[in-house]
Enzyme design. Structure first.
Site, PDB file in Angstrom:
ATOM      1  N   ASP A   9       0.860  -1.169   0.000  1.00 14.82           N
ATOM      2  CA  ASP A   9       0.000   0.000   0.000  1.00 14.82           C
ATOM      3  C   ASP A   9       0.906   1.231   0.000  1.00 14.82           C
ATOM      4  O   ASP A   9       2.047   1.171   0.482  1.00 14.82           O
ATOM      5  CB  ASP A   9      -0.881  -0.017   1.249  1.00 14.82           C
ATOM      6  N   TYR A  11      -0.119   5.007   0.747  1.00 12.01           N
ATOM      7  CA  TYR A  11      -0.340   6.092   1.708  1.00 12.01           C
ATOM      8  C   TYR A  11      -0.523   5.559   3.125  1.00 12.01           C
ATOM      9  O   TYR A  11      -1.459   4.844   3.429  1.00 12.01           O
ATOM     10  CB  TYR A  11      -1.535   6.937   1.273  1.00 12.01           C
ATOM     11  N   SER A 116      -2.472   0.792  -4.823  1.00 16.13           N
ATOM     12  CA  SER A 116      -2.942   1.954  -4.069  1.00 16.13           C
ATOM     13  C   SER A 116      -4.245   2.535  -4.601  1.00 16.13           C
ATOM     14  O   SER A 116      -4.565   2.427  -5.795  1.00 16.13           O
ATOM     15  CB  SER A 116      -1.848   3.039  -4.117  1.00 16.13           C
TER      16      SER A 116
END
Length: 220
Positions: A9, A11, A116
């Site tokens: 991932d 963020y 993402s």
């Protein structure tokens, strides 16, 4: 390596989502942390609600809308800082251990990618700014399926494009809900619990819990 692919991932896992507000902390004042927390919470809320509604907007639009909401809730912060904060979001700091961990995994033969919610333009800017563009093999954005995590079609992007069974994929995220989504899909999941949060979604447990990405180097 124990797994053919290590998927991250972006963020909160590779990039610090609160770095944009910290960069302008002096101008924002004492309510900066509150502003940043609301901004992040609404950004995610909008992604879930729009996926359920089938009313997709890309993550950059949601990021803008979430910041506008945060300004309306935190009246002490000058909305004139909007453009500066949004510009800073394109160049978020990555966590200190990230480059070395990714290089180590790469040197040991693993394929590396980001998966993402971010739009392709956001992710390209963040990856380049952090100097990760020469380490990663690919960057997958939900924009191609027009649905956000934890929709199962998102996790299938890696399996389908790289022709891998889910169990061959090690998925790393700092977001417990994201880990639950990847676990439901069948991936090996590593929850990077940076904030030492309590566990949840106990019917979809992580395979492993680490305080940072550093443990991947020794545990694999």
């Amino acid at each position: 390596m124990r797994h053919a692919a290590y998927i991250f991932d972006a963020y909160g896992t590779l990039f610090d989502v609160h770095a944009a507000v910290r960069r302008h902390a002096a101008d924002i004042g004492p309510d900066g942390q509150l502003l940043s927390e609301i901004w992040r919470a609404k950004q995610l809320e909008y992604s879930w609600v729009r996926t359920l509604m089938g009313a997709y907007l890309d993550f950059w639009q949601l990021t803008e809308q979430a910041l506008d909401f945060a300004f309306s809730k935190v009246a002490s912060v000058d909305p004139a800082l909007r453009s500066k904060l949004l510009d800073a979001y394109w160049k978020l700091d990555c966590y200190p251990e990230v480059p070395a961990v990714l290089r180590n995994l790469k040197d040991n033969g693993a394929r590396l990618a980001i998966l993402s919610n971010g739009s392709p333009a956001m992710l390209e800017a963040a990856v380049r700014s952090a100097g990760l563009d020469l380490i990663l093999d690919e960057v997958f954005s939900v924009d191609s399926v027009r649905r956000f995590k934890t929709d199962q079609s998102v996790y299938d992007l890696v399996a389908s494009n790289w022709r891998l069974y889910p169990e061959a994929i090690s998925f790393q995220s700092s977001n417990r809900w994201d880990i639950a989504g990847a676990a439901k899909f069948g991936c090996r999941t590593v929850w990077i619990n940076r904030a030492d949060q309590p566990d949840e979604y106990r019917d979809l447990p992580p395979s492993l819990i680490l305080p940072s990405l550093e443990g991947l180097v020794t545990i694999g």
